[in-house]
Scaffold this motif. Structure first.
Motif, mmCIF file in Angstrom:
data_model
loop_
_atom_site.group_PDB
_atom_site.id
_atom_site.type_symbol
_atom_site.label_atom_id
_atom_site.label_comp_id
_atom_site.label_asym_id
_atom_site.label_seq_id
_atom_site.Cartn_x
_atom_site.Cartn_y
_atom_site.Cartn_z
ATOM 1 N N ASN A 105 51.083 35.032 26.870
ATOM 2 C CA ASN A 105 50.978 33.875 25.978
ATOM 3 C C ASN A 105 49.615 33.733 25.318
ATOM 4 O O ASN A 105 49.514 33.225 24.221
ATOM 5 N N ASP A 106 48.547 34.132 25.969
ATOM 6 C CA ASP A 106 47.196 34.034 25.406
ATOM 7 C C ASP A 106 46.558 35.424 25.472
ATOM 8 O O ASP A 106 45.899 35.778 26.455
ATOM 9 N N LEU A 107 46.746 36.206 24.415
ATOM 10 C CA LEU A 107 46.291 37.601 24.425
ATOM 11 C C LEU A 107 44.774 37.732 24.442
ATOM 12 O O LEU A 107 44.241 38.703 24.989
ATOM 13 N N GLU A 108 44.073 36.756 23.887
ATOM 14 C CA GLU A 108 42.599 36.809 23.923
ATOM 15 C C GLU A 108 42.091 36.659 25.350
ATOM 16 O O GLU A 108 41.233 37.412 25.805
ATOM 17 N N GLN A 109 42.607 35.675 26.045
ATOM 18 C CA GLN A 109 42.190 35.462 27.431
ATOM 19 C C GLN A 109 42.633 36.637 28.303
ATOM 20 O O GLN A 109 41.897 37.086 29.185
ATOM 21 N N LEU A 110 43.823 37.152 28.043
ATOM 22 C CA LEU A 110 44.310 38.296 28.804
ATOM 23 C C LEU A 110 43.402 39.509 28.608
ATOM 24 O O LEU A 110 43.063 40.203 29.564
ATOM 25 N N ALA A 111 42.964 39.747 27.374
ATOM 26 C CA ALA A 111 42.063 40.874 27.105
ATOM 27 C C ALA A 111 40.752 40.714 27.871
ATOM 28 O O ALA A 111 40.225 41.693 28.415
ATOM 29 N N ILE A 146 40.337 39.233 30.695
ATOM 30 C CA ILE A 146 40.623 39.530 32.103
ATOM 31 C C ILE A 146 40.793 41.031 32.314
ATOM 32 O O ILE A 146 40.215 41.611 33.240
ATOM 33 N N LEU A 147 41.571 41.652 31.459
ATOM 34 C CA LEU A 147 41.855 43.080 31.612
ATOM 35 C C LEU A 147 40.599 43.940 31.521
ATOM 36 O O LEU A 147 40.466 44.936 32.226
ATOM 37 N N TYR A 148 39.688 43.559 30.643
ATOM 38 C CA TYR A 148 38.488 44.360 30.403
ATOM 39 C C TYR A 148 37.243 43.820 31.103
ATOM 40 O O TYR A 148 36.129 44.215 30.770
ATOM 41 N N SER A 149 37.423 42.964 32.076
ATOM 42 C CA SER A 149 36.298 42.439 32.845
ATOM 43 C C SER A 149 35.513 43.600 33.446
ATOM 44 O O SER A 149 36.087 44.530 34.003
ATOM 45 N N THR A 150 34.191 43.549 33.328
ATOM 46 C CA THR A 150 33.385 44.622 33.919
ATOM 47 C C THR A 150 33.322 44.503 35.438
ATOM 48 O O THR A 150 33.201 45.504 36.133
ATOM 49 N N ASP A 151 33.438 43.271 35.949
ATOM 50 C CA ASP A 151 33.388 43.067 37.399
ATOM 51 C C ASP A 151 34.723 43.347 38.082
ATOM 52 O O ASP A 151 34.768 43.949 39.155
#
Length: 170
Positions: free
Chosen positions: A52-58, A60-65
């Motif tokens: 539903n929120d692709l910006e927030q999902l991105a 999360i997916l690309y978090s460096t930690d």
């Protein structure tokens, strides 16, 4: 013992990732937290909810930690028009180059692939609308394999004590 359970899980996850990579030609990373959502595509199961929120999902997916990856698969009943539309929407997101090797649609999903998923997932995502799911056998199979659940309370999940077994979505 916890260490033996963790080593067994890592082995199953590596086998799952190896199989998915070889079958679909993707490059999933066995060291990254892997969420799995696989079952029949039906509106009440909300397969599109985490998209539903692709910006927030991105983010999360690309978090460096703590980067993550998602595997999603299933089929809609041939007469379920809404289920087929949801399937198409999900597939479109997974085809976006931005999400390559981060959100993978499991084409050709079947029982043979499912057996690797229910034992190799880090987190089993289950988010049907409350009181719509009859039982939830995919989550039961994942749970029997020691996979952590991230679920709404519905079907079988309403019948257990969740302390230390996963997370419940409101």
């Amino acid at each position: 013992p916890n260490n033996d359970l963790w080593l067994a899980h890592k082995k199953q996850k590596e086998e799952m990732i190896k199989r998915v990579n070889a079958t679909l030609g993707v490059e999933l990373n066995p060291e990254i937290l892997t969420f799995v959502w696989t079952r029949r595509f039906a509106a009440y199961k909300r397969p599109q909810l985490f998209l539903n929120d692709l910006e927030q999902l991105a983010e999360i997916l690309y978090s460096t930690d703590r980067p993550m990856q998602f595997l999603i698969g299933g089929k809609a009943h041939p007469k379920d028009i809404l289920g087929k539309e949801l399937l198409q929407k999900v597939v479109q997101v997974t085809l976006n180059p931005r999400f390559k090797n981060k959100i993978t649609f499991l084409t050709g999903y079947n029982w043979n692939l499912a057996r690797y998923l229910v034992s190799g997932a880090d987190i089993w995502l289950n988010n049907p609308i409350r009181f719509e799911e009859a039982c939830g056998t995919s989550g039961m199979k994942a749970g029997a394999n020691g996979v952590i659940q991230f679920t709404t309370l519905d079907g079988w999940t309403d019948e257990i004590d969740w302390y230390g077994k996963g997370w419940v979505l409101p």
